[in-house]
Design a protein around this motif. Structure first.
Motif, PDB file in Angstrom:
ATOM      1  N   ALA A  46       0.836  -1.212   0.000  1.00 37.51           N
ATOM      2  CA  ALA A  46       0.000   0.000   0.000  1.00 37.51           C
ATOM      3  C   ALA A  46       0.866   1.256   0.000  1.00 37.51           C
ATOM      4  O   ALA A  46       0.544   2.242  -0.671  1.00 37.51           O
ATOM      5  CB  ALA A  46      -0.931  -0.007   1.210  1.00 37.51           C
ATOM      6  N   ALA A  47       1.974   1.225   0.733  1.00 38.61           N
ATOM      7  CA  ALA A  47       2.862   2.390   0.785  1.00 38.61           C
ATOM      8  C   ALA A  47       3.501   2.639  -0.577  1.00 38.61           C
ATOM      9  O   ALA A  47       3.601   3.787  -1.021  1.00 38.61           O
ATOM     10  CB  ALA A  47       3.946   2.184   1.842  1.00 38.61           C
ATOM     11  N   ARG A  48       3.925   1.581  -1.253  1.00 36.93           N
ATOM     12  CA  ARG A  48       4.524   1.752  -2.589  1.00 36.93           C
ATOM     13  C   ARG A  48       3.509   2.310  -3.574  1.00 36.93           C
ATOM     14  O   ARG A  48       3.838   3.140  -4.424  1.00 36.93           O
ATOM     15  CB  ARG A  48       5.092   0.434  -3.093  1.00 36.93           C
ATOM     16  N   LEU A  49       2.249   1.879  -3.477  1.00 34.31           N
ATOM     17  CA  LEU A  49       1.212   2.410  -4.353  1.00 34.31           C
ATOM     18  C   LEU A  49       0.980   3.891  -4.071  1.00 34.31           C
ATOM     19  O   LEU A  49       0.886   4.701  -4.998  1.00 34.31           O
ATOM     20  CB  LEU A  49      -0.088   1.631  -4.175  1.00 34.31           C
ATOM     21  N   ALA A  50       0.911   4.252  -2.793  1.00 35.93           N
ATOM     22  CA  ALA A  50       0.681   5.661  -2.430  1.00 35.93           C
ATOM     23  C   ALA A  50       1.820   6.547  -2.931  1.00 35.93           C
ATOM     24  O   ALA A  50       1.593   7.672  -3.378  1.00 35.93           O
ATOM     25  CB  ALA A  50       0.525   5.799  -0.920  1.00 35.93           C
ATOM     26  N   GLN A  51       3.048   6.045  -2.885  1.00 36.38           N
ATOM     27  CA  GLN A  51       4.203   6.834  -3.324  1.00 36.38           C
ATOM     28  C   GLN A  51       4.126   7.203  -4.795  1.00 36.38           C
ATOM     29  O   GLN A  51       4.700   8.201  -5.209  1.00 36.38           O
ATOM     30  CB  GLN A  51       5.495   6.060  -3.069  1.00 36.38           C
ATOM     31  N   TYR A  95       1.244  12.904  -3.446  1.00 37.48           N
ATOM     32  CA  TYR A  95       1.838  12.233  -2.292  1.00 37.48           C
ATOM     33  C   TYR A  95       3.103  12.982  -1.883  1.00 37.48           C
ATOM     34  O   TYR A  95       3.887  13.389  -2.718  1.00 37.48           O
ATOM     35  CB  TYR A  95       2.182  10.784  -2.660  1.00 37.48           C
ATOM     36  N   GLU A  96       3.300  13.172  -0.581  1.00 40.67           N
ATOM     37  CA  GLU A  96       4.488  13.862  -0.078  1.00 40.67           C
ATOM     38  C   GLU A  96       5.430  12.902   0.659  1.00 40.67           C
ATOM     39  O   GLU A  96       6.549  12.722   0.256  1.00 40.67           O
ATOM     40  CB  GLU A  96       4.087  14.998   0.861  1.00 40.67           C
ATOM     41  N   TRP A  97       4.962  12.315   1.760  1.00 40.48           N
ATOM     42  CA  TRP A  97       5.806  11.422   2.539  1.00 40.48           C
ATOM     43  C   TRP A  97       4.953  10.562   3.462  1.00 40.48           C
ATOM     44  O   TRP A  97       3.781  10.853   3.694  1.00 40.48           O
ATOM     45  CB  TRP A  97       6.855  12.171   3.355  1.00 40.48           C
ATOM     46  N   THR A  98       5.593   9.508   3.998  1.00 39.69           N
ATOM     47  CA  THR A  98       4.950   8.626   4.974  1.00 39.69           C
ATOM     48  C   THR A  98       5.943   8.335   6.089  1.00 39.69           C
ATOM     49  O   THR A  98       7.111   8.096   5.827  1.00 39.69           O
ATOM     50  CB  THR A  98       4.525   7.290   4.334  1.00 39.69           C
ATOM     51  N   LYS A  99       5.462   8.366   7.328  1.00 42.69           N
ATOM     52  CA  LYS A  99       6.249   7.932   8.487  1.00 42.69           C
ATOM     53  C   LYS A  99       5.382   6.957   9.261  1.00 42.69           C
ATOM     54  O   LYS A  99       4.240   7.256   9.591  1.00 42.69           O
ATOM     55  CB  LYS A  99       6.612   9.121   9.383  1.00 42.69           C
ATOM     56  N   THR A 100       5.953   5.791   9.548  1.00 40.99           N
ATOM     57  CA  THR A 100       5.226   4.777  10.298  1.00 40.99           C
ATOM     58  C   THR A 100       6.038   4.395  11.527  1.00 40.99           C
ATOM     59  O   THR A 100       7.250   4.226  11.447  1.00 40.99           O
ATOM     60  CB  THR A 100       4.982   3.533   9.423  1.00 40.99           C
ATOM     61  N   TYR A 101       5.341   4.272  12.650  1.00 35.57           N
ATOM     62  CA  TYR A 101       5.979   3.923  13.913  1.00 35.57           C
ATOM     63  C   TYR A 101       5.359   2.632  14.441  1.00 35.57           C
ATOM     64  O   TYR A 101       4.152   2.424  14.336  1.00 35.57           O
ATOM     65  CB  TYR A 101       5.788   5.048  14.934  1.00 35.57           C
ATOM     66  N   LYS A 102       6.212   1.786  15.024  1.00 34.31           N
ATOM     67  CA  LYS A 102       5.790   0.515  15.589  1.00 34.31           C
ATOM     68  C   LYS A 102       5.863   0.625  17.111  1.00 34.31           C
ATOM     69  O   LYS A 102       6.822   1.161  17.656  1.00 34.31           O
ATOM     70  CB  LYS A 102       6.720  -0.583  15.087  1.00 34.31           C
ATOM     71  N   SER A 103       4.868   0.094  17.784  1.00 33.92           N
ATOM     72  CA  SER A 103       4.811   0.148  19.237  1.00 33.92           C
ATOM     73  C   SER A 103       5.936  -0.677  19.858  1.00 33.92           C
ATOM     74  O   SER A 103       6.222  -1.792  19.420  1.00 33.92           O
ATOM     75  CB  SER A 103       3.460  -0.381  19.714  1.00 33.92           C
ATOM     76  N   TRP A 125      -0.173  14.506   2.286  1.00 32.60           N
ATOM     77  CA  TRP A 125      -0.592  14.772   0.903  1.00 32.60           C
ATOM     78  C   TRP A 125      -0.597  16.281   0.704  1.00 32.60           C
ATOM     79  O   TRP A 125      -0.811  17.038   1.647  1.00 32.60           O
ATOM     80  CB  TRP A 125      -1.990  14.217   0.646  1.00 32.60           C
ATOM     81  N   ASN A 126      -0.392  16.718  -0.529  1.00 30.12           N
ATOM     82  CA  ASN A 126      -0.356  18.156  -0.759  1.00 30.12           C
ATOM     83  C   ASN A 126      -1.730  18.794  -0.595  1.00 30.12           C
ATOM     84  O   ASN A 126      -1.844  19.947  -0.226  1.00 30.12           O
ATOM     85  CB  ASN A 126       0.242  18.495  -2.124  1.00 30.12           C
TER      86      ASN A 126
END
Length: 158
Positions: free
Chosen positions: A77-82, A87-95, A111-112
């Motif tokens: 999904a992240a590769r598709l969004a890119q 699209y600007e950027w994605t940051k994902t955090y894991k608990s 997103w812009n």
């Protein structure tokens, strides 16, 4: 050279011969030309330093046994969004505390503008298929945000 130096004097003489109304018209024309030049400069600066406006925050709750399947689906999904326009950027955090956390992953995607995100959400069939895959391995809730105040270091320097 002497002819070139006489030119400003000729303009001064011409301007002094004008009536008050004609002088006002000349001033308005010069103001319009100056305002157009300044407005064009400001507008080009805004295009050069475009600012993102639409943040999507998504929280994922994933069972321990489906962690690998989730990470694979999320990566797709992240590769598709890119590849989407806007699209600007994605940051994902894991608990770090998996058992006691209300959600296991949190993802921020910028997103812009809202229409760029909505276009992908509504019309991209691949995105819909990926969301079905994600629904099989996790529960997700998304919230959207708009920028209200930006006090980033970049803005302070400018």
């Amino acid at each position: 050279m002497a002819r070139l130096l006489r030119f400003p004097g000729g303009i001064r003489e011409w301007y002094n011969d004008l009536s008050v109304g004609e002088k006002g018209l000349v001033s308005m024309c010069l103001g319009m030309i100056g305002g157009t030049a300044y407005g064009t400069y400001v507008r080009r600066y805004q295009f050069k330093t475009a600012q993102s406006d639409f943040l999507v925050a998504t929280m994922y709750t994933v069972p321990e046994e489906k962690k690998k399947a989730f990470e694979t689906a999320w990566s797709d999904a992240a590769r598709l969004a890119q590849r989407q326009p806007g699209y600007e950027w994605t940051k994902t955090y894991k608990s770090l505390d998996w058992e006691d956390s209300p959600f296991h992953y949190v993802s921020f995607r910028m997103w812009n503008e809202e229409s760029s995100f909505s276009r992908m959400l509504k019309f991209d069939t691949t995105w819909k298929e990926l969301q079905k895959r994600m629904a099989e391995v996790c529960t997700q809730t998304s919230t959207t945000y708009r920028v209200v105040v930006d006090d980033s270091v970049r803005r302070i320097i400018e």
